[in-house]
Scaffold this motif. Sequence first.
Motif, PDB file in Angstrom:
ATOM      1  N   ALA A 143       0.836  -1.209   0.000  1.00 40.75           N
ATOM      2  CA  ALA A 143       0.000   0.000   0.000  1.00 40.75           C
ATOM      3  C   ALA A 143       0.868   1.254   0.000  1.00 40.75           C
ATOM      4  O   ALA A 143       0.511   2.268  -0.616  1.00 40.75           O
ATOM      5  N   VAL A 144       1.998   1.212   0.690  1.00 39.81           N
ATOM      6  CA  VAL A 144       2.932   2.344   0.700  1.00 39.81           C
ATOM      7  C   VAL A 144       3.537   2.539  -0.687  1.00 39.81           C
ATOM      8  O   VAL A 144       3.678   3.670  -1.175  1.00 39.81           O
ATOM      9  N   VAL A 145       3.898   1.441  -1.345  1.00 37.14           N
ATOM     10  CA  VAL A 145       4.451   1.534  -2.692  1.00 37.14           C
ATOM     11  C   VAL A 145       3.439   2.173  -3.637  1.00 37.14           C
ATOM     12  O   VAL A 145       3.772   3.085  -4.411  1.00 37.14           O
ATOM     13  N   ALA A 146       2.204   1.710  -3.566  1.00 35.44           N
ATOM     14  CA  ALA A 146       1.168   2.245  -4.459  1.00 35.44           C
ATOM     15  C   ALA A 146       0.947   3.735  -4.210  1.00 35.44           C
ATOM     16  O   ALA A 146       0.814   4.521  -5.158  1.00 35.44           O
ATOM     17  N   LYS A 147       0.947   4.147  -2.948  1.00 34.36           N
ATOM     18  CA  LYS A 147       0.645   5.542  -2.609  1.00 34.36           C
ATOM     19  C   LYS A 147       1.759   6.483  -3.040  1.00 34.36           C
ATOM     20  O   LYS A 147       1.514   7.493  -3.702  1.00 34.36           O
ATOM     21  N   TRP A 148       2.996   6.171  -2.671  1.00 36.29           N
ATOM     22  CA  TRP A 148       4.090   7.111  -2.916  1.00 36.29           C
ATOM     23  C   TRP A 148       4.636   7.044  -4.334  1.00 36.29           C
ATOM     24  O   TRP A 148       5.264   8.008  -4.803  1.00 36.29           O
ATOM     25  N   SER A 149       4.394   5.939  -5.036  1.00 40.31           N
ATOM     26  CA  SER A 149       4.851   5.851  -6.423  1.00 40.31           C
ATOM     27  C   SER A 149       4.092   6.816  -7.326  1.00 40.31           C
ATOM     28  O   SER A 149       4.521   7.076  -8.460  1.00 40.31           O
ATOM     29  N   GLU A 150       3.001   7.344  -6.843  1.00 38.53           N
ATOM     30  CA  GLU A 150       2.247   8.320  -7.644  1.00 38.53           C
ATOM     31  C   GLU A 150       2.966   9.654  -7.755  1.00 38.53           C
ATOM     32  O   GLU A 150       2.700  10.436  -8.671  1.00 38.53           O
ATOM     33  N   VAL A 151       3.877   9.963  -6.820  1.00 35.52           N
ATOM     34  CA  VAL A 151       4.536  11.268  -6.829  1.00 35.52           C
ATOM     35  C   VAL A 151       6.051  11.182  -6.957  1.00 35.52           C
ATOM     36  O   VAL A 151       6.710  12.204  -7.158  1.00 35.52           O
ATOM     37  N   ALA A 152       6.641   9.992  -6.828  1.00 32.57           N
ATOM     38  CA  ALA A 152       8.103   9.878  -6.866  1.00 32.57           C
ATOM     39  C   ALA A 152       8.489   8.433  -7.133  1.00 32.57           C
ATOM     40  O   ALA A 152       7.649   7.526  -7.087  1.00 32.57           O
ATOM     41  N   ALA A 153       9.779   8.242  -7.403  1.00 35.04           N
ATOM     42  CA  ALA A 153      10.321   6.889  -7.468  1.00 35.04           C
ATOM     43  C   ALA A 153      10.506   6.408  -6.037  1.00 35.04           C
ATOM     44  O   ALA A 153      11.233   7.029  -5.253  1.00 35.04           O
ATOM     45  N   LEU A 154       9.831   5.318  -5.680  1.00 34.03           N
ATOM     46  CA  LEU A 154       9.932   4.785  -4.322  1.00 34.03           C
ATOM     47  C   LEU A 154      10.907   3.614  -4.314  1.00 34.03           C
ATOM     48  O   LEU A 154      10.816   2.709  -5.146  1.00 34.03           O
ATOM     49  N   HIS A 155      11.831   3.642  -3.355  1.00 38.61           N
ATOM     50  CA  HIS A 155      12.834   2.593  -3.197  1.00 38.61           C
ATOM     51  C   HIS A 155      12.683   1.955  -1.823  1.00 38.61           C
ATOM     52  O   HIS A 155      12.270   2.609  -0.871  1.00 38.61           O
ATOM     53  N   ASN A 156      13.057   0.689  -1.721  1.00 33.73           N
ATOM     54  CA  ASN A 156      13.118   0.012  -0.431  1.00 33.73           C
ATOM     55  C   ASN A 156      14.576  -0.241  -0.093  1.00 33.73           C
ATOM     56  O   ASN A 156      15.367  -0.611  -0.965  1.00 33.73           O
ATOM     57  N   ALA A 157      14.938  -0.008   1.165  1.00 35.96           N
ATOM     58  CA  ALA A 157      16.328  -0.173   1.594  1.00 35.96           C
ATOM     59  C   ALA A 157      16.392  -1.138   2.766  1.00 35.96           C
ATOM     60  O   ALA A 157      15.469  -1.227   3.567  1.00 35.96           O
ATOM     61  N   TYR A 158      17.511  -1.843   2.850  1.00 35.89           N
ATOM     62  CA  TYR A 158      17.720  -2.792   3.950  1.00 35.89           C
ATOM     63  C   TYR A 158      19.181  -2.718   4.392  1.00 35.89           C
ATOM     64  O   TYR A 158      20.098  -2.624   3.576  1.00 35.89           O
ATOM     65  N   GLY A 159      19.389  -2.783   5.695  1.00 34.16           N
ATOM     66  CA  GLY A 159      20.743  -2.838   6.219  1.00 34.16           C
ATOM     67  C   GLY A 159      20.715  -2.965   7.725  1.00 34.16           C
ATOM     68  O   GLY A 159      19.653  -3.004   8.354  1.00 34.16           O
ATOM     69  N   ALA A 160      21.878  -3.006   8.319  1.00 33.13           N
ATOM     70  CA  ALA A 160      22.005  -3.133   9.767  1.00 33.13           C
ATOM     71  C   ALA A 160      23.069  -2.173  10.262  1.00 33.13           C
ATOM     72  O   ALA A 160      24.020  -1.850   9.537  1.00 33.13           O
ATOM     73  N   THR A 161      22.900  -1.721  11.487  1.00 31.17           N
ATOM     74  CA  THR A 161      23.908  -0.853  12.108  1.00 31.17           C
ATOM     75  C   THR A 161      25.278  -1.516  12.069  1.00 31.17           C
ATOM     76  O   THR A 161      26.294  -0.858  11.830  1.00 31.17           O
TER      77      THR A 161
END
Length: 563
Positions: free
Chosen positions: A261-279
């Motif tokens: 749902a977040v991807v669908a919402k924000w992709s309407e106004v920008a390129a949405l990326h998902n990030a993953y990592g650890a401290t």
Amino acid sequence: MSLIHGFARAVRENPDGAAVRTADRTVSYREFDKLSQMFADDLRAEIPPGGFVGIEASKGLGAITAMIGALRARRPFVFLDSRDSVASNAEKVALLGVRLLARSREDGEAYLTDVPEAWRAADADAARGPLDGEDELCYAIHTSGSTGEPKCVLVRPAPLAAVVRDHVEQLSVGPQSRTLQFARLTFDGCMTEILWTLTAGACLVVLDEARLAPGAELQETLERFGITHLKTTPFALTATEPSRAMRLRHVINGGGACRSAVVAKWSEVAALHNAYGATETTVCNLLTGPLDPARCRAGVPLGDIVGDCTYHLRDLDEGTAPAETGDAVRRGEIVITGPAVAAGYLTAQGVRPFGPAGDGTEYRTGDVAELRDGDLYFVERLDHQVKLRGYRLDLGEIENTVCQAESVVEAVLTVESHDGSAAAGGDALVCYYLGDADPRDLRRHLEAVLDPYKVPSVLERVEALPYTPNGKVDRESLRGSRNLGKDAVATPAQQVLTLVGRLTGIGDAGPDDNFYALGGDSASTLLLVAKLRELGWLDAGVRDVLRAKDLRALTDQLPQRSV
């Protein structure tokens, strides 16, 4: 290219461009270069190589000046927040041997002063000195403690530079870009957003935290300051509505699972990326390209490698095995390897490197992921796996399935006692969800796609989810919000319906509903039987509930069976 070489190039190529913008001031790269160089000179004079400097973690130009100055002086730093407890800050100061604290004057200049007396060790000689024998360090940062006691992680500069370089390239950061400095300075997400900006000649927008509150405040900030690049949390993306008045070009979800749902919402106004990592593995290890909502309905991938690292999936039962692209489906714990693995945890006994042999070659993240058709998907943390009625459950897997249902925005699962008691353990799988989905329709959807033992006993629609200061769902607060106390309703029949609603999450449970169609299970059946007995049906039993076509069949018997 090192971080400082990147910053020097930005100064050389864009001297009159905006480097840092605050609510009431814009500082050019030429001016910011002078401010950070002055602070770097002071650091070299006051702190020996390997010695840590503290930086007051208040939002403003001075903290950014001090951070870049520390990098230029090649002195490792740690952000210290006065809102943390005195005991916590005193422990950090003693462990790292911090003597001096960088603070900010009104003009944005950073200056050095002694750390507050309350943070100093009673025995000054007990404080640690410079970390001799260690490779060059960039910063120390303390984990949140959400999976145990907070730990002090030591991070090197070269792996951080590689992560920043890849972000600049993938997010097309340049002189026309404006990044909102969103993360708290004591959270490592701030490192990438600050450094991808200031090594690319872009403008870093630094505002007080009141302007960053998810919802209407953040929306207004994004619009007013023309933000083009934003890295933020799932909570902020869920609570904030995008608008056409925004100038966003790239939005990055970090710090938690990204939902379709977040991807669908924000992709309407920008390129949405998902990030993953650890401290423990230098902030970020995986980053997607722009996500396509149509390809994220069954889950949002974690992305491709950024920085100087690799990964494999460690088999959850039989040891380690590499995750190969050809596998159709493979599940295991994410293990990060390579130079991105941080120097280790700093303890009172010294630096403890990562890896099973303590050789610093790998870090087991504790995150379970699934490799499907070449893409990696987050499932759940190992310490969030639960065992319920003999089955091992990955709560994150079920949460993701709930979020695939129409009109569900976010979902969080907990294991609780059906009767709301504080007793250890639990007998009910409870799902709290945001969205307009009717719980009956949602239950039918889940029963069609999940094994029966994975279907939550309770589906509870909520208006908002509680979050911790670092943007993670506060599961303990959720558990405490569900209280099956005594009913204050007029009739026994209404008391039965109210209890059933609380046991299943179907708040409008009615006489024509079947208890088991609403989500009733063996544990909640016992509670319903106890309620019937409390209301006077003294010989009520499990068989009576099982045989009842609907709740009316039970409530209609109450007047006759009660004594």
